[in-house]
Scaffold this motif. Structure first.
Motif, PDB file in Angstrom:
ATOM      1  N   ARG A 264       0.838  -1.216   0.000  1.00  0.00           N
ATOM      2  CA  ARG A 264       0.000   0.000   0.000  1.00  0.00           C
ATOM      3  C   ARG A 264       0.867   1.259   0.000  1.00  0.00           C
ATOM      4  O   ARG A 264       0.527   2.251  -0.657  1.00  0.00           O
ATOM      5  N   GLU A 265       1.993   1.216   0.732  1.00  0.00           N
ATOM      6  CA  GLU A 265       2.898   2.367   0.777  1.00  0.00           C
ATOM      7  C   GLU A 265       3.521   2.629  -0.588  1.00  0.00           C
ATOM      8  O   GLU A 265       3.609   3.795  -1.029  1.00  0.00           O
ATOM      9  N   ILE A 266       3.909   1.553  -1.273  1.00  0.00           N
ATOM     10  CA  ILE A 266       4.474   1.705  -2.616  1.00  0.00           C
ATOM     11  C   ILE A 266       3.436   2.265  -3.576  1.00  0.00           C
ATOM     12  O   ILE A 266       3.725   3.155  -4.387  1.00  0.00           O
ATOM     13  N   GLU A 267       2.193   1.737  -3.470  1.00  0.00           N
ATOM     14  CA  GLU A 267       1.120   2.229  -4.329  1.00  0.00           C
ATOM     15  C   GLU A 267       0.814   3.690  -4.030  1.00  0.00           C
ATOM     16  O   GLU A 267       0.543   4.492  -4.946  1.00  0.00           O
ATOM     17  N   ARG A 268       0.849   4.077  -2.759  1.00  0.00           N
ATOM     18  CA  ARG A 268       0.600   5.474  -2.395  1.00  0.00           C
ATOM     19  C   ARG A 268       1.662   6.391  -2.977  1.00  0.00           C
ATOM     20  O   ARG A 268       1.362   7.485  -3.492  1.00  0.00           O
ATOM     21  N   LYS A 269       2.920   5.957  -2.928  1.00  0.00           N
ATOM     22  CA  LYS A 269       4.007   6.762  -3.486  1.00  0.00           C
ATOM     23  C   LYS A 269       3.884   6.881  -5.000  1.00  0.00           C
ATOM     24  O   LYS A 269       4.175   7.933  -5.578  1.00  0.00           O
ATOM     25  N   LYS A 270       3.435   5.807  -5.647  1.00  0.00           N
ATOM     26  CA  LYS A 270       3.239   5.861  -7.096  1.00  0.00           C
ATOM     27  C   LYS A 270       2.145   6.859  -7.462  1.00  0.00           C
ATOM     28  O   LYS A 270       2.284   7.638  -8.416  1.00  0.00           O
TER      29      LYS A 270
END
Length: 280
Positions: A264-270
């Motif tokens: 979720r953190e990676i998706e949020r950064k994307k």
């Protein structure tokens, strides 16, 4: 040879070393018994070797057959430990692919022959991609079952083992206080529950089985000599500890939650990066 190396890498050195030490202990127990027990045929000789080792282990404790059964059961469990490690590793890999398998099953419901063939092809391709062999996890079970059956028959057929006593028990008779059947059922439930909790994808069957197995073990333990009930209790305690160490559901659940949190953190950064590019 490559398969053996791959299995050894999956299992790791410690279970293999413990299994080797336990195997040496079993042979040492057999050689320490002062009489030679023989059996008819290959299977009979296999059971005779087990019986002799149990009696030899009992001689280490002053002919205490209860301690002999406990020690021998633990040794056997250590011998098959590498197989259990391999089986659990295969199960973990299968569990990790459940989400992708569900996508394939939704894509190909299997209502006709063509759909079933496509479903099978895509599942096999997925297994090959992740180096998973679904039926390989059955091999440890097939190997350990003759060992456990021989141990069962060795205890059941030995007059010495069934005529001995241990604590409040007469090993050839039922537990008069039902303590062993209750303990066998409780530890069967504990190991089954821990195993199912480690599985992120549960259906009705996997949810029900931890409650069915203990009932079966309890009523079976009521109808067999205490020597066999003692074997089940010790084996199930070992299985519970083994499951907690190798399939700790609390640790695995935390690892899954951490992985999802990271995803979720990676998706949020994307998403944040995409919004930043749009503003420019």
């Amino acid at each position: 040879m490559q398969t053996v190396k791959r299995w050894a890498k999956v299992i790791g050195p410690l279970p293999l070393i413990l299994a080797l030490i336990a195997l040496v202990g079993i042979f040492a127990a057999g050689f320490s018994y002062h009489q030679n027990i023989t059996g008819s045929g290959i299977w009979g000789s296999f059971i005779a070797a087990f019986t002799q080792s149990i009696l030899g282990a009992s001689s280490w404790f002053g002919e205490n057959y209860g301690f002999g059964i406990i020690v021998f059961t633990i040794l056997v469990r250590f011998v098959i430990l590498p197989l259990m490690v391999f089986q659990i590793d295969s199960m973990k890999k299968m569990q990790g692919l459940q989400a992708e398998i569900k996508v394939i099953q939704n894509k190909y419901p299997g209502k006709d022959a063509e759909s079933r063939q496509l479903l099978m092809n895509e599942q096999q391709a997925l297994y090959k991609e992740h180096n998973v062999r679904p039926f390989a996890s059955m091999l440890p079970l097939l190997v350990q079952m003759p060992v456990l059956i021989a141990l069962y028959q060795a205890i059941f057929n030995s007059h010495e083992l069934r005529s001995g006593s241990f604590l409040w028990l007469e090993l050839g008779k039922h537990d008069p206080y039902f303590i062993l059947p209750v303990l066998a059922a409780l530890f069967t439930f504990a190991s089954s529950w821990l195993s199912t909790q480690a599985n992120p994808e549960q259906n009705t069957m996997t949810k029900v089985m931890p409650y069915i197995f203990p009932v079966i073990i309890f009523f079976t333990a009521l109808s067999v000599p205490s020597a066999l009930s003692l074997y089940w209790v010790v084996g199930n305690i070992f299985q519970t500890v083994q499951t907690f160490i190798l399939q700790n559901p609390f640790k695995m659940r935390k690892e899954r939650e951490d992985a999802k949190r990271l995803e979720r953190e990676i998706e949020r950064k994307k998403r944040k990066a995409r919004r930043g590019r749009k503003r420019r």
